[in-house]
Write an enzyme that holds these catalytic residues in place. Structure first.
Site, PDB file in Angstrom:
ATOM      1  N   LYS A   1      13.304   2.671  -5.293  1.00  0.00           N
ATOM      2  CA  LYS A   1      12.047   2.977  -5.334  1.00  0.00           C
ATOM      3  C   LYS A   1      11.963   4.320  -5.725  1.00  0.00           C
ATOM      4  O   LYS A   1      12.648   5.124  -5.154  1.00  0.00           O
ATOM      5  CB  LYS A   1      10.850   2.489  -4.687  1.00  0.00           C
ATOM      6  CG  LYS A   1       9.612   2.731  -5.007  1.00  0.00           C
ATOM      7  CD  LYS A   1       8.432   2.255  -3.855  1.00  0.00           C
ATOM      8  CE  LYS A   1       7.169   2.453  -4.124  1.00  0.00           C
ATOM      9  NZ  LYS A   1       6.241   1.855  -3.175  1.00  0.00           N
TER      10      LYS A   1
ATOM     11  N   SER B   1       2.559  -1.367  -4.293  1.00  0.00           N
ATOM     12  CA  SER B   1       3.172  -0.373  -5.129  1.00  0.00           C
ATOM     13  C   SER B   1       4.586  -0.420  -5.864  1.00  0.00           C
ATOM     14  O   SER B   1       4.830   0.182  -6.688  1.00  0.00           O
ATOM     15  CB  SER B   1       2.820   1.190  -4.822  1.00  0.00           C
ATOM     16  OG  SER B   1       3.537   1.147  -3.514  1.00  0.00           O
TER      17      SER B   1
ATOM     18  N   SER C   1       3.154  -2.594   0.540  1.00  0.00           N
ATOM     19  CA  SER C   1       3.627  -2.303  -0.819  1.00  0.00           C
ATOM     20  C   SER C   1       5.143  -2.969  -0.934  1.00  0.00           C
ATOM     21  O   SER C   1       5.606  -2.856  -2.111  1.00  0.00           O
ATOM     22  CB  SER C   1       3.905  -0.859  -1.235  1.00  0.00           C
ATOM     23  OG  SER C   1       2.513  -0.325  -1.893  1.00  0.00           O
TER      24      SER C   1
HETATM   25  N1  GLN Z   1      -1.855  -1.248  -1.935  1.00  0.00           N
HETATM   26  C1  GLN Z   1      -1.967  -0.316  -0.828  1.00  0.00           C
HETATM   27  C2  GLN Z   1      -2.491   0.947  -1.075  1.00  0.00           C
HETATM   28  O1  GLN Z   1      -2.856   0.874  -2.296  1.00  0.00           O
HETATM   29  C3  GLN Z   1      -0.482  -0.270  -0.132  1.00  0.00           C
HETATM   30  C4  GLN Z   1       0.168   0.923  -0.655  1.00  0.00           C
HETATM   31  C5  GLN Z   1       1.488   0.866  -0.028  1.00  0.00           C
HETATM   32  O2  GLN Z   1       1.954   0.344   0.750  1.00  0.00           O
HETATM   33  N2  GLN Z   1       2.259   2.024  -0.474  1.00  0.00           N
HETATM   34  O3  GLN Z   1      -2.594   1.948  -0.401  1.00  0.00           O
END
Ligand code: GLN
Length: 472
Positions: free
Chosen positions: A77, A152, A176
């Protein structure tokens, strides 16, 4: 034609001379190109991946023994630092930034002869649930291009889903890794807090962030976990002891939180699949019991108060001097200079969160929001500790819905945030979680079962996951 099922089969094929690492890398490069519409990758490391592959093929020919990840093609990532490679957190802010060092977990993979094929698209600074917040544009779900892949770590999930690499790394601050795995029909694993070093991971919310793994088999994820869980003195928040061994049992005991399963946001079809799974597990001899969880309505707000607070502090370093985008606009003073850099460099969602975080930390509201949220976090940890005194693992859906259509939630942040209801619990409490692709929706889309174990019980969680996925 190269095809991949799992690392051990691949290694056997290499030893039998049925394939080689160059063929594997060539296959993935052409596959990534022919699937460029998915927008899963930010950058491909074509020349160096081929070079490493050729070196490994040569070493094998000369009789060198295979290291654990010999020739295993992995994507990372765009928040994981890899020395001399660009890393941008999919943000305009870091568009031209090159890593000065390599993240520890990535170093561990390289030492075992993994081949890094490229870095993957994600929501800007890992903030999002749909991969629609990236400076490089959205990522498409490979199974249905009109739907989001989740976020994400959407690019890393799609890279595995579409067969563009063997495994990939993501990061999980509030879901994420698990949620995009759920949306893409693959496995996504987040260890407990402190199990993997965060050194070299671009910070979003430091007391929540963990690197996680996407794959198609539990065995492969288990292998990477053992390699990545080695200790690192450069992350003082990590456990400095090896992961405890698996607790092997014929039958395990599971809890599920009644309020989670009865929540009105949960797709009714997914609820039925979850309940049927519980029945099936009980039938096989496991214990599965409902547990009360009165704090469910507080977990998403608590998560967003604490993570935005931490983000507002972590992202203050992007001022356009030490790091980040510098505006071409002429500034009259230092304030305008920062303001122009940050206004142009950050996207809308990141700015929203920095403002929210600054607000909850501000003198007049600190007690009402930040301190309150810390208190709720403490209650959640106590509740989780209690559950793990009695149960080996906790079950829940991974997400309340299947992958939603692109554009459906992006204009309504609150609705987007609420979709994190099942994943943020593990990050708030620091426990481990995995999403297993066990189910199929009538729409044809996949969805998963989330299994969570206590921090430090990761190997047992993977053992349970192996047991639950046999036959898929
Ligand atoms: N969807 C969650 C957020 O927007 C998780 C993001 C993540 O785990 N990086 O914060």
């Amino acid at each position: 034609m190269f095809s991949f099922t799992d690392i051990s089969t691949y290694h056997n094929q290499l030893l039998q001379n049925e394939t080689n690492c160059v063929s594997a890398v060539t296959h993935y490069i052409s596959h990534i190109r022919s699937h460029s519409h998915l927008n899963a990758f930010v950058e491909l490391y074509e020349a160096e991946a081929l070079e490493t592959a050729a070196r490994l093929d040569e070493a094998r020919k000369n009789g060198a023994p295979l290291k654990k990840l010999h020739g295993v093609v992995i994507a990372i990532k765009d928040v994981i630092c890899y020395k001399d490679h660009a890393v941008s957190a999919s943000s305009k802010m870091l568009r031209d930034f090159k890593s000065l060092y390599t993240a520890t977990v990535l170093q561990f993979l390289l030492e075992e002869d993994a081949i890094i094929i490229g870095n993957t698209n994600c929501d800007e600074f890992a903030m999002g649930s749909s991969n629609e917040n990236s400076f490089y544009g959205k990522v498409l779900n490979a199974q249905d291009n009109t739907r989001v892949p989740g976020g994400s770590s959407g690019g890393s999930a799609v890279a595995v889903q579409a067969g563009l690499c063997m495994l990939s790394l993501g990061s999980d601050t509030g879901g994420s890794v698990r949620q995009p795995a759920d949306f893409c029909g693959i496995i996504g694993f987040k260890p407990g807090y402190g199990t993997f070093s965060r050194y070299g991971l671009i910070a979003y919310a430091s007391s929540f962030d963990q690197i996680g793994i996407f794959g198609k088999t539990v065995h492969d994820i288990h292998l990477l976990t053992e390699i990545m869980a080695k200790t690192d003195v450069r992350d003082s928040t990590m456990h400095q002891t090896p992961l405890p061994a698996i607790t092997k049992k014929e039958n395990y005991s599971f809890a599920y939180f009644r309020q989670m399963v009865e929540h009105p946001a949960l797709d009714p079809e997914m609820k039925i699949a979850f309940e049927n799974k519980i029945e099936e597990m009980i039938h096989k001899g496991h214990t599965v019991e409902p547990v009360e969880f009165d704090l469910l309505e507080y977990i998403v707000p608590t998560y967003y108060v604490l993570t935005t607070a931490e983000a507002s502090s972590n992202l203050s370093r992007y001022d356009g001097i030490r790091y980040g985008h510098q505006s071409a606009e002429k500034a009259e003073n230092i304030f305008d200079f920062y303001c122009n850099n940050r206004t142009e460099g950050f996207g809308e969602e990141v700015k929203r969160r920095i403002m929210l975080g600054s607000f909850v930390l501000s003198a007049g509201f600190y007690d009402a929001y930040f301190n309150k949220a810390l208190q709720v976090r403490r209650l959640l940890v106590e509740h989780a500790n209690e559950a793990f005194q009695k149960y080996d693992a906790i079950l829940s859906p991974t997400s309340p819905s299947i992958a939603f259509p692109i554009g459906e939630k992006i204009k309504d942040p609150t609705t987007m945030y609420l979709a994190d209801i099942y994943t943020v619990y593990a990050n708030l409490t620091g426990i481990a979680g995995i999403s297993l692709p066990l189910f199929s929706h009538s729409s044809g889309m996949p969805f998963g079962l989330q299994v969570m174990s206590n921090n430090r019980d990761e190997l047992t969680l993977l053992q349970i996951s192996q047991m639950l996925t046999v036959g898929i």
